[in-house]
Design a protein around this motif. Sequence first.
Motif, PDB file in Angstrom:
ATOM      1  N   ASP A   1      12.575  19.482 -12.457  1.00  0.00           N
ATOM      2  CA  ASP A   1      11.250  19.714 -11.362  1.00  0.00           C
ATOM      3  C   ASP A   1      11.224  19.422 -10.442  1.00  0.00           C
ATOM      4  N   PHE A   2      11.646  19.112  -9.453  1.00  0.00           N
ATOM      5  CA  PHE A   2      12.214  18.005  -8.529  1.00  0.00           C
ATOM      6  C   PHE A   2      10.097  17.940  -7.607  1.00  0.00           C
ATOM      7  N   PHE A   3       9.843  18.759  -7.588  1.00  0.00           N
ATOM      8  CA  PHE A   3       8.285  19.198  -6.893  1.00  0.00           C
ATOM      9  C   PHE A   3       7.832  18.565  -7.953  1.00  0.00           C
ATOM     10  N   GLU A   4       7.053  18.639  -9.238  1.00  0.00           N
ATOM     11  CA  GLU A   4       6.372  17.761 -10.151  1.00  0.00           C
ATOM     12  C   GLU A   4       6.348  16.377  -9.799  1.00  0.00           C
ATOM     13  N   PHE A   5       7.992  16.241 -10.656  1.00  0.00           N
ATOM     14  CA  PHE A   5       8.951  15.231 -10.414  1.00  0.00           C
ATOM     15  C   PHE A   5       8.053  13.901  -8.996  1.00  0.00           C
ATOM     16  N   ALA A   6       8.335  14.463  -8.079  1.00  0.00           N
ATOM     17  CA  ALA A   6       7.787  14.010  -6.289  1.00  0.00           C
ATOM     18  C   ALA A   6       6.380  13.825  -6.523  1.00  0.00           C
ATOM     19  N   ASN A   7       5.802  14.866  -6.729  1.00  0.00           N
ATOM     20  CA  ASN A   7       4.320  14.589  -6.243  1.00  0.00           C
ATOM     21  C   ASN A   7       3.515  15.450  -7.652  1.00  0.00           C
ATOM     22  N   GLY A   8       3.830  15.373  -9.126  1.00  0.00           N
ATOM     23  CA  GLY A   8       2.848  15.010 -10.460  1.00  0.00           C
ATOM     24  C   GLY A   8       1.745  14.411 -10.431  1.00  0.00           C
ATOM     25  N   GLY A   9       1.469  12.618 -10.106  1.00  0.00           N
ATOM     26  CA  GLY A   9       0.459  12.357 -10.231  1.00  0.00           C
ATOM     27  C   GLY A   9      -0.065  12.666  -8.971  1.00  0.00           C
ATOM     28  N   TRP A  10       0.226  12.886  -7.815  1.00  0.00           N
ATOM     29  CA  TRP A  10      -0.842  13.681  -6.520  1.00  0.00           C
ATOM     30  C   TRP A  10      -1.652  14.637  -7.176  1.00  0.00           C
ATOM     31  N   LEU A  11      -0.724  16.217  -7.963  1.00  0.00           N
ATOM     32  CA  LEU A  11      -1.482  17.047  -7.939  1.00  0.00           C
ATOM     33  C   LEU A  11      -2.457  16.559  -8.903  1.00  0.00           C
ATOM     34  N   LYS A  12      -2.499  15.985 -10.188  1.00  0.00           N
ATOM     35  CA  LYS A  12      -3.662  15.578 -10.597  1.00  0.00           C
ATOM     36  C   LYS A  12      -4.971  14.994 -10.103  1.00  0.00           C
ATOM     37  N   GLU A  13      -4.610  14.005  -9.271  1.00  0.00           N
ATOM     38  CA  GLU A  13      -5.568  13.344  -8.551  1.00  0.00           C
ATOM     39  C   GLU A  13      -6.382  13.750  -7.631  1.00  0.00           C
ATOM     40  N   HIS A  14      -5.590  15.198  -7.383  1.00  0.00           N
ATOM     41  CA  HIS A  14      -6.163  16.093  -5.758  1.00  0.00           C
ATOM     42  C   HIS A  14      -6.868  17.307  -5.833  1.00  0.00           C
ATOM     43  N   PRO A  15      -7.557  17.661  -7.078  1.00  0.00           N
ATOM     44  CA  PRO A  15      -7.726  19.221  -7.393  1.00  0.00           C
ATOM     45  C   PRO A  15      -8.727  20.105  -6.599  1.00  0.00           C
ATOM     46  N   ILE A  16      -8.015  21.112  -6.029  1.00  0.00           N
ATOM     47  CA  ILE A  16      -8.737  21.967  -4.923  1.00  0.00           C
ATOM     48  C   ILE A  16      -9.733  22.157  -5.332  1.00  0.00           C
ATOM     49  N   PRO A  17     -11.309  21.841  -3.821  1.00  0.00           N
ATOM     50  CA  PRO A  17     -12.115  21.658  -3.467  1.00  0.00           C
ATOM     51  C   PRO A  17     -12.791  22.713  -3.355  1.00  0.00           C
TER      52      PRO A  17
ATOM     53  N   ILE B   1       0.702  -1.291   0.066  1.00  0.00           N
ATOM     54  CA  ILE B   1      -0.274  -0.054   0.219  1.00  0.00           C
ATOM     55  C   ILE B   1       0.616   0.972  -0.201  1.00  0.00           C
ATOM     56  N   LEU B   2       2.143   0.764   0.684  1.00  0.00           N
ATOM     57  CA  LEU B   2       2.935   2.478   0.814  1.00  0.00           C
ATOM     58  C   LEU B   2       3.839   2.430  -0.615  1.00  0.00           C
ATOM     59  N   ALA B   3       4.340   1.297  -0.842  1.00  0.00           N
ATOM     60  CA  ALA B   3       4.443   1.681  -2.216  1.00  0.00           C
ATOM     61  C   ALA B   3       4.079   2.097  -3.454  1.00  0.00           C
ATOM     62  N   SER B   4       2.360   1.689  -3.232  1.00  0.00           N
ATOM     63  CA  SER B   4       1.350   2.235  -4.350  1.00  0.00           C
ATOM     64  C   SER B   4       1.335   3.852  -4.278  1.00  0.00           C
ATOM     65  N   ALA B   5       0.876   3.871  -3.072  1.00  0.00           N
ATOM     66  CA  ALA B   5       0.957   5.652  -2.435  1.00  0.00           C
ATOM     67  C   ALA B   5       2.135   6.331  -3.623  1.00  0.00           C
ATOM     68  N   VAL B   6       2.667   5.689  -3.311  1.00  0.00           N
ATOM     69  CA  VAL B   6       4.830   6.296  -3.447  1.00  0.00           C
ATOM     70  C   VAL B   6       4.795   7.054  -5.272  1.00  0.00           C
ATOM     71  N   LEU B   7       3.912   5.219  -5.533  1.00  0.00           N
ATOM     72  CA  LEU B   7       3.901   5.358  -7.720  1.00  0.00           C
ATOM     73  C   LEU B   7       2.724   6.370  -8.214  1.00  0.00           C
ATOM     74  N   SER B   8       1.948   6.055  -7.305  1.00  0.00           N
ATOM     75  CA  SER B   8       0.413   7.102  -7.838  1.00  0.00           C
ATOM     76  C   SER B   8       0.970   8.581  -7.885  1.00  0.00           C
ATOM     77  N   SER B   9       2.007   9.094  -6.501  1.00  0.00           N
ATOM     78  CA  SER B   9       2.197  10.231  -6.679  1.00  0.00           C
ATOM     79  C   SER B   9       3.018  10.788  -7.352  1.00  0.00           C
ATOM     80  N   LEU B  10       4.218   9.666  -8.461  1.00  0.00           N
ATOM     81  CA  LEU B  10       5.477  10.345  -8.792  1.00  0.00           C
ATOM     82  C   LEU B  10       4.477  10.810 -10.266  1.00  0.00           C
ATOM     83  N   ASP B  11       5.329  12.395 -11.066  1.00  0.00           N
ATOM     84  CA  ASP B  11       5.357  11.912 -11.914  1.00  0.00           C
ATOM     85  C   ASP B  11       6.361  11.827 -12.919  1.00  0.00           C
TER      86      ASP B  11
END
Length: 891
Positions: free
Chosen positions: A157-173, A139-149
């Motif tokens: 651009d390490f911010f996008e590399f580490a979080n690109g996947g997370w950013l796409k999956e979490h639009p601002i309410p 589960i932890l590995a899956s969470a990390v993988l899904s957060s990466l781009d």
Amino acid sequence: MLPPLNIHLTHLETAPLLQDVSHPDAPSAQPTNESFAHRVSKVVQEPLTPLSKFLCVLALIFLLLSSIFIGLFAGAQHKLNSRDGETKPGETVTVTMSFSTATATATATSTLTTTYSAPVPVPTKSPEENTCLTPQCIILASAVLSSLDETQDPCDDFFEFANGGWLKEHPIPSDKGSTGTFEILGVENKRLIQQILSQDSSSVYEAALAQNADHDDKLLLRKLRGLYDSCMNEDLLNARGSTPLIRVVKTVRDLYKGKTTIVDAVTGEVKDAEGDEKSQRNGLTAAVAYLHSRGIGALFAGDIEGDVGRDPNFMTFYFGQPSLGLPAKEYYDEEDITDLYQNVLERLLLTLHEEENTESPAIEHTTPGLVVHEERLRVWPPWPWPPWDGDDGDKDGGDKKPVNRTKEAHKMAKSIITLEKKIANASLDLDVLLQDPIATYNPVPFSNLTEALPEFDFPAYFSTYAPRNFPERVILTSTTFPTSLSQILSETSNSTIQAYLETRAALSLASNLGIETEAWLAVRSLEERLRGIKPGAVGDRAEYCVGKVESAMGFAAGRYFVQETFGGESRKKGTKVITDIVSAFKKSLKNLKWMDEESSDAAAQKADALRVKVGFPVSPDTQDPGSLARYYRSVKIHKDTFFENILSARISDQAKKWNKLGRQRDLEEWEMWPSMVNAYYNPPANEIVFPAGILRPPFFSQFWPAYMSYGAFGAVAAHELTHAFDSAGRLYNQQGKLEQWWTNTTSESFQVIQECIVNQYASYYVDDGHGGKVYLNGNLTSGENIGDSGLIQAFRAWKANYPQSLEDGDEFILPGLNYTRDQMFFISFGRVWAQNIKPASAVARVRSDPHSPNRFRVEGTLSNIPEFAKAFNCSAKAKLNPPNEKRCLFW
């Protein structure tokens, strides 16, 4: 590596498997002169009989089954051997292996005997690449993988590399200005508390309401649930309208006009008074004291904190600038924002005074707490209006002519903004206020303050809080602000000051009304604009109400939150991460070229003296319901009066604060409640504090591999530790006293690096949403940016503990992540700063928050850490791998 195998072939059978000797034409069993190859060729060329075909298939099935059983037997034998027998050094081992082969007509079985000498074993340790396949690891590995781009270059651009996947999956309410890991974990923590507070909850804490439950636990839960339920009763809140706020505003007005005594100001009891008590000085003092006693800022700020120049633990009075109606000075120069703000103030003035003047007589309806005012139904507009005096402050009455209500409210709102703008201009800039403790520490005799601001009766102000603890001296955060405020008050009309005080109450308290009230809607419209929230979007009510419970009774709610979430070895392992980082920091001091030995030794002593607090406080003691019950004794909670419940909690908080005046600091006290997703460093107390709320994924877990815990929570711990030595923290010694304890040479060298980081972050900017750029204030954010640079200490602490951690099995590899442990450390760091933010909220943050936007907290930090570039093999041209001479290297 094993020695060569000595293979001996001991037996080989070539006879056919089946032979029919009863047939007269059967071939002779005597040897012939035909070669083996010729005989095989003849067999192959012969047509296969049905029996031959059947035997062929049977042989193949037998071969398959044999292979399976041999494999299972070999595995079982290996386990038995590993359990029951250990190979001794130098012992000769003989291994016998059997092989079976089959063709259509024959089967050959071979037995191989292998003899070798076992090597002398090396010291035992965990495998270097021990992949964890437990459900938690997957589960932890899956969470990390899904957060990466992984399409992004981590070196650019390490911010996008580490979080690109997370950013796409979490639009601002639509009801929020941003969403990120901090915000989402905060919501998760609130949901846990909500389960405890809900009356139909199946939580284990239901037992606290049983007959044999502790009396104090039942009392606490009753108050917590009463506050929560009163907040959730939206129908009742909307039915009550603005009445609760009107009562507060009316009290402010009556106090200002001298219709009560100063002693009654905090209680809010309005009594007719005569003579001197009608003077403007007493009226202003009483109105401001009333507001401050409810946590509402107006005209100035009064705080109680340690006297850092004399005795950091002796609590004294600090006089400073107030909060403003807008988040920062810059907004007062933007016409579109001031136009909106003026409209909000107009709406507040109109609705509050309109509803107040129709308040009596009233008739009760069947809904509890619902009051419909008969006068409001038949008389509109109210008369006389406006309820404040004219611009000249005329209190004699006289002939008054009807006025245009809207025009008068417009004029008054404009005057309020003019007043606020003057106060803003007289206030210190935030970079000085937050980053220069020497400039903001100005002790003066108490009489100096009273003389500088004669419009205010400070002895009377203090008497409403702590009449037995008048300070001999006070601390001014600005030497010029009291005189400037005096000048502002003298040139401002009474009516404007009164309206300013009333709207300060409305801006602070309107959010506690029903969402259908005009006051709530007016204040909400301003928040929507400043944060970029979709107009009319309202979030989850339960989340909002739990937040109100936390702000009012956070330590009580924290008791149950901690019991629900903070078990096992969380506190022990979290504390170890912190103390390991402190040790790494002390070791690194000797290697700093800019710090001499004398300053290095002093810094190590301060690190040793640092108080570390993890999880939950003991003052009040969250493990003792009796301690909490005493702490919240004065908070009065009723299920039908949410607005009044919040006021009661605010009054209690302010009373606790003022009760410290003239006393010694409680060294066990906390400034944050346990469920908060945050941490802090307190310079006068020289302590770093980490609530249980942040010791949860994605920041920490006792079940994580060490490289992730040190990369995520270690970054938080190192940040707070580094605050003790940042641009402001370095000016406090190990006892929390404000003094120069570094040598001049070291201080000068530090300032060179500080200037480097100021310039670095001043080059970053955010988009304002209209095609413009808003640059960061490098001075305002310097302390936090230096704190973020402490990440290198977390990295060193992890490296120093790696051998033992590896042996203990705490450096296991996560499946599917083809990254080194060093890379995973930095990925874990980058992930905690994942955030989507709207342009309006980003601009507000840049203008008012000493923390840099999250993207720059990642990339600005990593560009100053060579170990990051090495971990990802960044080229010399990569954005995040500048040459060392261009890096801002502190540690």
